[in-house]
Design a protein around this motif. Structure first.
Motif: not given
Length: 344
Positions: A281-284, A311-314, A317-324, A329-330
């Motif tokens: 995460x920090x590198x990206x 793509x990985x960075x997004x 961020x989605x992972x942090x927002x979703x809690x999982x 595949x989304x």
């Protein structure tokens, strides 16, 4: 290229009674073996394309503990002394970090009893009980597909991720060889070889081919080496293995801001781990990486997937927002359980 020489080099540091039996193995075993494991009063275990296997005193693979080759406590102790060149003190820093690297780039992981000071810091390791010799191999086709798929339009800053024994170091070495050279499209390359595996420098000479226009900083801590290389070697590309420490990340940031490209590796067994690794995460988020390449476990230098860094960075961020953890595949999997994991 002598395809069995790496095995001979790695097995050659073992105690004579172990080495003698290993040298009796046939060529196929030698070519396919990646690790030699010695444990006090336990069978010698080989690991390679064939999985994990025992070996007989006559050099044949077997799964039967009866009649297989055993490693005595004395043999483990003798092997450890041979790895150190009978000078344990001169290898103390690497021993504390759990490994010793020998000529040829072979790295022996060691396990034993930690000796701590009053602050809990490990000062030394005694009563060595296990040794895992990882066989370093040079492969001039390791990065062939990588070059076609990732560097088709020029050299980029790339993170190579994969589980242990997936070929990260082997691929980095071949990338260095391929991009280093002379002419308009060549690069000045600096290899940071803290663990003496990438270039296998011995008496000031690289035993592996890392390119004709490559400088090697051998045994330096990665953070200090990156800073020194930027100040003194004017590299176009810096290549280093197993990035993890905060000081290394800061040095990479400074190098990226100076216009240097980085090709480096990190541990990540699969997509889930790739998303949750804090250093990724920090590198990206900061350092201008363009691609993330995930290698497949259980094979050597086989690319499982190539991702755009954005793509990985997004997804992070989605992972942090979703809690999982978010699958490619989304879908979100293991949200309740994964949300409890501390990232790092």
């Amino acid at each position: 290229m002598n395809t069995v020489q790496p095995f001979y080099g790695a097995a050659g540091v073992c105690a004579p009674e172990i080495k003698k039996c290993l040298y009796m193995a046939d060529k196929r075993i030698m070519e396919e073996t990646a690790e030699i494991r010695l444990r006090n009063d336990r069978p010698v275990v080989l690991y390679g394309k064939y999985g994990s296997s025992l070996i007989t005193p006559s050099g044949e693979l077997t799964n039967d503990p009866e009649g297989c080759l055993y490693s005595s406590c004395a043999a483990v102790s003798d092997t450890f002394n041979r790895l150190c060149g009978y000078s344990i003190h001169s290898h103390q820093n690497s021993i504390v970090n759990g490994y010793i690297t020998v000529m040829g780039g072979h790295r022996a992981g060691i396990a034993g009893t930690a000796v701590r000071d009053s602050d809990g810091k490990i000062q030394s390791v005694r009563n060595i009980s296990c040794i895992n010799i990882r066989i370093a191999r040079e492969c001039h086709t390791a990065a062939r597909e990588f070059m076609k798929m990732v560097f088709d339009d020029g050299v980029k800053s790339v993170i190579i991720a994969g589980p242990p024994s997936s070929g990260k170091t082997t691929m980095l070495r071949d990338i260095a060889r391929r991009i280093s050279g002379v002419g308009e499209k060549s690069c000045k390359v600096t290899v940071i070889d803290e663990r003496e595996e990438l270039a296998a420098v011995y008496d000031g000479v690289s035993r592996f081919d890392v390119g004709i226009n490559t400088d090697v900083l051998d045994s330096y801590p990665k953070g200090a080496a990156i800073s020194a290389a930027i100040r003194t070697m004017s590299p176009d590309v810096i290549i280093c293995d197993e990035v993890s420490e905060p000081g290394e990340l800061c040095a990479i940031s400074a190098g990226a801001n100076a216009g240097v490209k980085f090709i480096l590796s990190v541990h990540a067994s699969d997509y889930k781990e790739l998303i949750r690794r804090k250093q990724i995460e920090q590198l990206l988020s900061t350092y201008g990486f363009e691609k993330v390449v995930l290698l497949k476990g259980g094979s050597l230098c086989e690319i499982q997937e190539i991702y755009d860094a954005g793509e990985i960075r997004d997804e992070i961020y989605r992972d942090r927002a979703c809690g999982g953890i978010v699958d490619p595949d989304g879908s979100v999997f293991g949200a309740d359980a994964e949300n409890k994991i501390e990232y790092g």
